[in-house]
Write a protein that holds these residues in place. Structure first.
Motif: not given
Length: 284
Positions: A268-281
């Protein structure tokens, strides 16, 4: 002298008085470790003794990824047909009916939409219990519709693969899903919407040859079997011995086919981390 010695012969115990050991009280991992079933479940079905990741289904993955296990399931009543009237050891139509009754699933993939760490995400997750997670027309259609939802609502898309490959009972209809899902993922990429692909044990065949390896970031659970043809087929075809650990997640990571290996507790933490990095959030 023996510790226990029966002095009387012919002793019998009534059936209702016999003590049964509940089925599934213990789990034995492939390395021989014995784990209490309740402890295994509390540990997200990962052996605390050796880190072995036991296969789990969509219900457990949804519970792991969605906040408070709250989600809306899309297209949950789509079911497979038998256009070829296929028969092997039994009729395909009968096989579908039997596996639906046994697993309480409609097909080999489920799509959920809900919040993960406070932000909406679409998760498509395969179930190996349904004819080996094989990819038929319904699997391809549900994944495609999940991607359509992501594009329409501009929501990140997560695919959890667990499959033996294309469903032979649907022949060319099944193979068409490779192109269908790949085109949909190309449309997702054009919209610059993140796609995270999680490969779990096993991810093989047409699944590997299509959506499972097309993520913006491709990740896997430890020790997962990932490949196209099985090791025996590859060995027989090439006539060569295979390297140690061939087609394991660790082997694929070393050779550049995966970006990361992520233990189940960190998904859960890692998948959301990757999404945040891709979207520059901001990192959640």
């Amino acid at each position: 002298m023996a510790w226990f010695k029966r002095k009387e012969k012919g002793i019998t115990t009534a059936t209702e008085d016999k003590m049964d050991v509940p089925k599934g009280l213990w789990y034995k991992s492939p390395t021989g470790k014995i784990i209490d079933a309740d402890e295994l479940e509390r540990n997200l079905f990962v052996s605390p003794e050796d880190g072995f990741h036991v296969r789990i289904g969509s219900s457990t993955y949804f519970e792991i990824l969605f906040d408070n296990n709250e989600f809306v399931e899309l297209d949950k009543n789509l079911t497979s047909k038998d256009p070829l009237n296929f028969v092997d050891t039994k009729k395909y139509a009968d096989r579908l009916k039997d596996v639906m009754e046994k697993t309480k699933l409609k097909d080999a993939v489920r799509t959920g939409v809900g919040k993960s760490k406070g932000r909406e995400v679409v998760v498509c997750c395969m179930d190996f219990a349904f004819i080996g997670g094989s990819m038929g027309a319904v699997v391809g259609e549900k994944i495609s519709r999940g991607i359509d939802y992501s594009i329409k609502n501009r929501v990140p898309f997560v695919m959890i693969s667990k499959s033996g490959g294309a469903r032979m009972m649907e022949a060319a209809y099944s193979l068409m899903q490779l192109a269908k899902t790949s085109v949909k993922l190309a449309q997702l990429a054009e919209e610059k919407i993140p796609y995270i692909s999680l490969c779990t044990d096993p991810t093989t065949g047409g699944t590997t040859a299509s959506y499972a390896m097309l993520g913006d970031i491709n990740i896997s659970e430890p020790g997962a079997l990932i490949g196209f043809a099985g090791p025996r087929v590859v060995r027989d075809t090439t006539g060569k011995d295979l390297p140690e650990g061939f087609q394991t997640a660790e082997f694929l990571l070393e050779h550049g086919f995966l970006d990361f290996i992520t233990p189940r507790k960190e998904l859960k933490d890692k998948i959301n981390l990757y999404i945040d990095l891709i979207q520059n959030n901001d990192i959640r």
